[in-house]
Design an enzyme around this catalytic site. Structure first.
Site, short mmCIF file in Angstrom:
data_model
loop_
_atom_site.label_atom_id
_atom_site.label_comp_id
_atom_site.label_asym_id
_atom_site.label_seq_id
_atom_site.Cartn_x
_atom_site.Cartn_y
_atom_site.Cartn_z
N SER A 75 0.86 -1.19 0.00
CA SER A 75 0.00 0.00 0.00
C SER A 75 0.89 1.24 0.00
O SER A 75 1.87 1.30 0.75
CB SER A 75 -0.86 0.06 1.26
OG SER A 75 -1.57 -1.14 1.45
N CYS A 81 -7.74 -1.83 7.03
CA CYS A 81 -6.51 -2.24 6.36
C CYS A 81 -5.53 -2.85 7.34
O CYS A 81 -5.34 -2.32 8.44
CB CYS A 81 -5.86 -1.05 5.66
SG CYS A 81 -4.51 -1.53 4.56
N GLU A 83 -9.03 -3.80 2.80
CA GLU A 83 -7.81 -4.33 2.17
C GLU A 83 -6.99 -4.99 3.27
O GLU A 83 -6.30 -4.31 4.02
CB GLU A 83 -7.03 -3.22 1.50
CG GLU A 83 -5.96 -3.77 0.56
CD GLU A 83 -5.67 -2.79 -0.56
OE1 GLU A 83 -6.31 -2.90 -1.62
OE2 GLU A 83 -4.83 -1.92 -0.34
N TYR A 136 -4.39 -8.38 4.38
CA TYR A 136 -3.42 -9.31 3.77
C TYR A 136 -2.71 -10.13 4.82
O TYR A 136 -2.87 -9.90 6.00
CB TYR A 136 -2.41 -8.52 2.93
CG TYR A 136 -1.88 -7.25 3.57
CD1 TYR A 136 -0.79 -7.28 4.46
CD2 TYR A 136 -2.47 -6.00 3.32
CE1 TYR A 136 -0.31 -6.11 5.04
CE2 TYR A 136 -1.98 -4.83 3.90
CZ TYR A 136 -0.90 -4.89 4.77
OH TYR A 136 -0.42 -3.74 5.34
P1 FAD Z 1 7.39 -14.33 1.15
O1 FAD Z 1 8.78 -14.71 0.98
O2 FAD Z 1 6.54 -14.20 -0.06
O3 FAD Z 1 6.72 -15.26 2.19
C1 FAD Z 1 5.33 -15.26 2.36
C2 FAD Z 1 4.89 -16.67 2.56
O4 FAD Z 1 5.43 -17.17 3.77
C3 FAD Z 1 3.39 -16.82 2.72
O5 FAD Z 1 2.76 -16.88 1.47
C4 FAD Z 1 3.29 -18.10 3.50
O6 FAD Z 1 3.37 -19.19 2.61
C5 FAD Z 1 4.54 -18.08 4.35
N1 FAD Z 1 4.24 -17.64 5.71
C6 FAD Z 1 4.04 -16.39 6.14
N2 FAD Z 1 3.82 -16.36 7.46
C7 FAD Z 1 3.87 -17.65 7.87
C8 FAD Z 1 3.72 -18.28 9.14
N3 FAD Z 1 3.47 -17.57 10.25
N4 FAD Z 1 3.84 -19.62 9.20
C9 FAD Z 1 4.10 -20.34 8.08
N5 FAD Z 1 4.26 -19.80 6.86
C10 FAD Z 1 4.15 -18.48 6.76
N6 FAD Z 1 3.02 -5.59 3.56
C11 FAD Z 1 3.62 -4.57 4.23
O7 FAD Z 1 4.58 -4.79 4.97
N7 FAD Z 1 3.19 -3.28 4.08
C12 FAD Z 1 2.14 -2.95 3.27
O8 FAD Z 1 1.76 -1.78 3.17
C13 FAD Z 1 1.51 -4.02 2.56
N8 FAD Z 1 0.49 -3.76 1.73
C14 FAD Z 1 -0.12 -4.77 1.07
C15 FAD Z 1 -1.19 -4.47 0.22
C16 FAD Z 1 -1.84 -5.47 -0.46
C17 FAD Z 1 -2.99 -5.13 -1.37
C18 FAD Z 1 -1.40 -6.81 -0.30
C19 FAD Z 1 -2.10 -7.92 -1.02
C20 FAD Z 1 -0.36 -7.12 0.52
C21 FAD Z 1 0.31 -6.11 1.22
N9 FAD Z 1 1.41 -6.37 2.03
C22 FAD Z 1 2.00 -5.34 2.73
C23 FAD Z 1 1.98 -7.74 2.14
C24 FAD Z 1 3.11 -7.92 1.10
O9 FAD Z 1 2.54 -7.93 -0.20
C25 FAD Z 1 3.88 -9.23 1.24
O10 FAD Z 1 2.95 -10.29 1.25
C26 FAD Z 1 4.71 -9.32 2.49
O11 FAD Z 1 5.69 -8.28 2.52
C27 FAD Z 1 5.45 -10.67 2.53
O12 FAD Z 1 6.19 -10.81 1.36
P2 FAD Z 1 7.64 -11.52 1.40
O13 FAD Z 1 8.13 -11.59 0.02
O14 FAD Z 1 8.50 -10.84 2.40
O15 FAD Z 1 7.29 -12.92 1.97
#
Ligand code: FAD
Length: 404
Positions: free
Chosen positions: A185, A362, A402, A404
């Site tokens: 966001s 959110c 919204e 996530y």
């Molecule tokens: P990844 O490497 O992609 O890992 C995520 C995966 O880890 C998950 O899919 C799940 O399989 C696994 N996982 C996560 N938690 C656990 C758990 N407790 N136990 C077991 N498995 C787990 N994030 C923000 O920080 N700020 C924002 O403003 C923000 N805005 C967003 C807006 C929207 C519309 C959406 C959809 C998401 C938003 N997010 C935001 C979340 C962001 O998109 C990412 O999902 C988040 O940062 C994690 O991505 P990553 O690549 O670090 O994690």
């Protein structure tokens, strides 16, 4: 930078004709509000109000302020009734549609379409430069949450408050394929933190969890990349996307914001637009109420700025915290956002029923059920089924989620 069409006003010099429109209004009581309005036509509890073209905006606001709801608009001698809600403001585009006799709903959809989307796609992302990356967590807070700002001056990336951008982390996933984008966001207004229309900001929490089987600590790919990004580094940006969390143009609206953690991001953009910036076409005069859930005081993101705004704009901005690990709810348990909503549910329910109130949620996915339960109990006390009511709010684009 991007500048959506301004609302039509009585001073709009492009329209100096004498056309008249009829508003059909419900919700104004016989001996109460209508006296203040003093309009002549009345039929079966509905008021039919004749409005000159140049006063349409003002009358809409006046009716909304008095608790009325406009259910249709039609040209005085026209055939086609125009369906709409009382919170709607006719944009220049919408006003043109009215002149042509098109439905207001169609006009609103068109206005929404002015919002920029997918200017940059994953196949051809914009390369921004990180110009700022600082911690938002203070002493006693948990985890890593960073405020990041990217320079976007070299391209065509533009956005409005409430939208998101995609970030493509460098490298490949465990299948050897390039990483997919993650959405974040936008935490800044369309003008950017430096007010020069050249930046976009995010508020990112580093994902960290214990692997359920191996018990190892796992760090999220993109959030870790962003949280540790060096100033000066390039970052691949896509978007913008999202039309769910847009701020209404109505300057008198009530904006209820329910945030957990980084869910504050779009609300920071809203509040900065409402109170920190000056605009010709948007001077917020309504009520903004932020209920913000965090684990510790040290996790209240943008704490100082939020509190300064609450202090300076006492009549227009209300700030309520739910600090789960430090405050207790009525039952002696942890104070989560839903407990604060329950505590204020009578007031919130009154506000939500006003036709120009928008509620936004959110942050963590888990927050919805508790909030629904709290509002459901309050609605039931006045004989209203919350699920049905909420469905209508969603249809009217007054309930925005919204998570996530
Ligand atoms: P990844 O490497 O992609 O890992 C995520 C995966 O880890 C998950 O899919 C799940 O399989 C696994 N996982 C996560 N938690 C656990 C758990 N407790 N136990 C077991 N498995 C787990 N994030 C923000 O920080 N700020 C924002 O403003 C923000 N805005 C967003 C807006 C929207 C519309 C959406 C959809 C998401 C938003 N997010 C935001 C979340 C962001 O998109 C990412 O999902 C988040 O940062 C994690 O991505 P990553 O690549 O670090 O994690």
């Amino acid at each position: 930078m991007y500048s959506p069409s301004v609302v039509a006003s009585s001073t709009d010099s492009s329209n100096n004709d004498n056309r008249l429109f009829v508003y059909e209004v419900v919700g104004l009581s016989q001996n109460g509000n209508t006296d203040k309005i003093n309009y002549p036509l009345r039929r079966s509890g509905n008021l039919f109000i004749t409005v000159p073209y140049g006063r349409m905006n003002q009358e809409m606001r006046r009716i909304a302020r008095l608790g009325g709801k406009i259910v249709s608009i039609k040209p005085l001698n026209g055939e086609i009734p125009l369906q709409m809600t009382a919170t709607s403001q006719p944009t220049q585009q919408a006003s043109k549609e009215i002149e042509k006799g098109k439905s207001m709903t169609q006009a609103q959809v068109k206005a929404k379409d002015d919002v920029p989307v997918n200017i940059y796609r994953p196949s051809n992302p914009y390369l921004g430069k990180c110009v700022e990356n600082y911690s938002l967590v203070r002493e006693g807070g948990q985890g890593i949450v960073q405020h990041l700002t990217f320079d976007i001056s070299g391209g065509d990336l533009r956005y409005v408050e409430g939208q998101s951008i995609g970030i493509i982390p460098p490298g490949t996933d465990d299948k050897g394929k390039p990483h997919k984008l993650r959405l974040y966001s936008i935490a800044s207004t369309r003008h950017g933190d430096k007010l020069d229309d050249k930046t976009v900001s995010l508020c990112v929490r580093q994902l960290e969890y214990e692997h359920p089987e191996t018990k190892e600590t796992v760090y999220g790919v993109c959030s870790t990349y962003l949280c540790h990004l060096e100033v000066g580094a390039d970052v691949a940006i896509t978007g913008p996307v999202g039309k769910e969390m847009l701020l209404p143009k109505d300057e008198d609206a009530t904006i209820i914001m329910l945030a957990t953690g980084t869910g504050i991001a779009p609300f920071r953009a809203f509040l900065w637009r409402m109170f920190k910036e000056q605009h010709e076409d948007y001077k917020f005069k309504g009520l903004a109420w932020l209920i913000f859930g965090v684990p510790y005081t040290g996790n209240i993101l943008y704490k100082q700025e939020l509190e300064e705004l609450a202090e300076t704009y006492k009549d227009h901005f209300r700030l309520t915290y739910a600090i789960s690990r430090e405050q207790k709810n009525a039952e002696g348990g942890r104070m989560y956002i839903q407990h604060r909503v329950a505590e204020h549910s009578a007031e919130l329910w009154d506000l939500i029923q006003k036709p120009n109130t928008h509620t936004y949620m959110c942050g963590l996915k888990g927050m919805e059920d508790g909030i629904d339960a709290a509002l459901s109990a309050q609605a039931a006390a006045s004989g209203t089924d919350w699920a049905t009511y909420q469905k209508q709010l969603k249809k009217d684009h007054r309930w925005h989620v919204e998570t996530y």
